[in-house]
Design an enzyme around this catalytic site. Structure first.
Site, short mmCIF file in Angstrom:
data_model
loop_
_atom_site.label_atom_id
_atom_site.label_comp_id
_atom_site.label_asym_id
_atom_site.label_seq_id
_atom_site.Cartn_x
_atom_site.Cartn_y
_atom_site.Cartn_z
N LYS A 1 -11.37 -8.79 5.52
CA LYS A 1 -11.91 -7.63 5.52
C LYS A 1 -12.70 -7.01 4.35
CE LYS A 1 -10.70 -2.94 6.96
NZ LYS A 1 -9.51 -1.88 6.87
N TYR B 1 0.77 -1.25 -0.13
CA TYR B 1 0.02 -0.02 0.15
C TYR B 1 0.97 1.16 -0.17
CZ TYR B 1 -2.98 3.79 1.89
OH TYR B 1 -3.56 5.17 1.90
N ASP C 1 -8.74 -2.93 -1.10
CA ASP C 1 -9.90 -2.11 -1.75
C ASP C 1 -9.33 -0.77 -2.24
OD1 ASP C 1 -9.78 0.16 0.84
OD2 ASP C 1 -8.99 -1.84 1.43
#
Length: 518
Positions: free
Chosen positions: A369, A262, A297
């Protein structure tokens, strides 16, 4: 039972390719350290506090070692040697360096055995404390109700830790199972951790050890009232990834946002720095029993959720493989994905269901998640509320582990308490209404959902095999993840990557590797 049949040959090929990608970095993990890793070692040795200008003492000591070209041996050796020769504690050594200009690299080194003997009590003390915090969590979970499925997870983000406490307690009393304290905007780009309690943040609250302590105490209080354990989440990411993981371990946080890639893709942090920092951060999380959560995501905020669905699956498999290298067990891997397909697309719900089932089937033991719709949330709060309801429906139907609730005012403002109450009410109603529905449904082998899941898996497998051939750094430089180009020697923090000497020593890393059987 609602389930999909995945092509097991593709599953095996995908995991094999992910293993090849991550295990190609053995040279990096064995040959290099970072300034953040060495600051973490000092924090674990008991060094804390900051100068009047806010510069933390671990930074002061590590900067001193960098200036004297001495960090290659590891910070622990120099501080332990000064403790031994000067008769000081680790904290006193740091204060002498900070306030009196003590040059610890000028002190002749004692024998390796004597330095290790000095370090051992410090290591035993801190690891004993972290183990006690892990045991305390397990005792409280045994005392209260079992972990819900999915966990209702909400965020607080006032910028003021004391206001966060008010909102977090209110959310817990309304039915939240996990509270995530959103971190202040751009904290991930600070190469230090602020000290003490903070009352001013931007889009969130600064992650500090004192803030962790304050929120942990508050959630334990409401847990006692509600007879319900409340999970606390923060962010072990950015330029201080392992330091924040260590602070979380000390203060008994339960979940940490901790993605291997990330920071590279979405914060332009140097790839070498990020991979090194995540390696040690995740080892600390594994030792402390903290559940990691990854950020796949985010791929769907910059790429189309249908066309690039395979990049989410590929990243999940890479994150899984990196996590295993650090000792994280599958039951502690909150791998991420999201409900982000354009709602105007015909059969968008079927696409979302296929992707959610693919993730849960690939990672059956993981507390996956699941992130809510944000990209297509609008000022029409009723439509957003409906999208969130459909998201909650899929979450329960497919057995997701963590459901981060969407807010109907997502596209308008930071949620009010009433918005959060409505989100929790929405989720609780749907989770109860469709609780066992998945046991009464099945999919035909040639169904769209089954075919779509296998199509994405095949695309992810081919992509992973391509990355394995060319190398992860090369693939990132070409922009093959999230359509963002990140060169190997670009980005922030590269100057904080240090080659180790042959006599480098990190006592915490070595003992954690032994105890985690790595």
């Amino acid at each position: 039972m609602l389930k999909i049949g995945l092509n097991q040959e593709m599953v095996s090929r995908a995991r094999k390719a992910a293993f090849q990608i991550t295990n190609a970095f053995t040279w990096l993990f064995e040959g290099y350290t970072t300034v953040a890793t060495e600051r973490t070692v000092l924090r674990l040795m008991g060094i804390d506090g900051a100068l009047k200008d806010g510069n933390p003492l671990p930074n002061v000591v590590v900067d001193h070692l960098v200036e004297n070209s001495a960090l290659q041996k590891g910070a622990a050796i120099w501080v332990a040697n000064a403790m031994l020769k000067k008769g000081l504690t680790a904290q006193q050594v740091a204060e002498e360096v900070a306030y009196k200009g003590l040059g610890i690299t000028q002190i002749p080194l004692a024998s390796v055995e004597a330095i290790w003997e000095t370090l051992n009590p410090l290591v035993d003390k801190m690891l004993g404390h972290i183990t006690a915090q892990k045991q305390k969590r397990e005792e409280l979970l045994a005392k209260y109700q079992p972990r819900p499925q999915p966990v209702i997870y909400v965020i607080v983000a006032t910028g003021n830790i004391y206001e966060d406490v008010v909102q977090a307690k209110a959310a817990a009393r309304e039915g939240a199972d996990a509270i995530a304290v959103i971190r202040s905007t751009a904290q991930s780009l600070l190469d230090y951790v602020p000290f003490g309690a903070t009352t001013v943040g931007f889009g969130g609250t600064f992650a500090t050890q004192e803030n962790f302590k304050i929120m942990r105490k508050a959630l334990d209080e409401v847990a006692e009232e509600e007879n319900h354990y409340i999970y606390l989440t923060n962010y072990a990411s950015g330029l201080c990834m392992p330091e924040i993981a260590a602070m979380a371990a000390m203060e008994r946080l339960d979940m940490m946002l901790n993605d291997a890639m990330y920071g590279i893709l979405f914060r332009d942090i140097n790839p070498k720095r990020t991979l090194l920092d995540q390696y040690f951060a995740r080892m600390i999380n594994a030792y402390a029993g903290i559940e990691i959560q990854t950020g796949e995501d985010n791929y769907l905020t910059t790429s189309d959720a249908v066309e690039k669905a395979y990049t989410v699956t590929a990243s999940q498999l890479i994150n899984e493989s990196f996590a295993l290298m650090s000792g994280i067990k599958p039951e502690k891997m909150g791998l991420g994905h999201a409900f982000e397909i354009d709602p105007e697309l015909e059969n968008s719900f079927s696409f979302e269901l296929a992707h959610a089932l693919l993730t849960k089937t690939l990672f059956p033991d993981a507390p996956v998640k699941y992130m809510p719709p944000t990209k297509f949330a609008s000022g029409n709060i009723f439509k957003t509320y409906l999208l969130n309801a459909m998201f909650n429906f899929i979450g329960q139907l497919t057995g997701q582990g963590v459901q981060l609730l969407g807010m109907m005012t997502e596209a308008i403002h930071t949620p009010h308490l009433a918005d959060r109450f409505l989100a929790i009410e929405n989720a609780k109603y749907i989770f109860k209404a469709v609780k066992d529905l998945n046991q009464n449904l099945c999919l035909s082998e040639d169904s769209f959902i089954n075919k779509r899941a296998n199509e994405v898996l095949a695309q992810a497998t081919e992509f992973l095999e391509k990355v394995a051939r060319e190398g992860l750094f090369s693939a990132m430089a070409k922009g093959e993840f999230a359509d963002i180009k990140r060169p190997e020697n670009g980005g922030k923090g590269l100057d904080g990557v240090i080659m180790k000497d042959k006599d480098y020593y990190n006592p915490f890393l070595e003992i954690m590797k032994q105890e985690l059987a790595l």
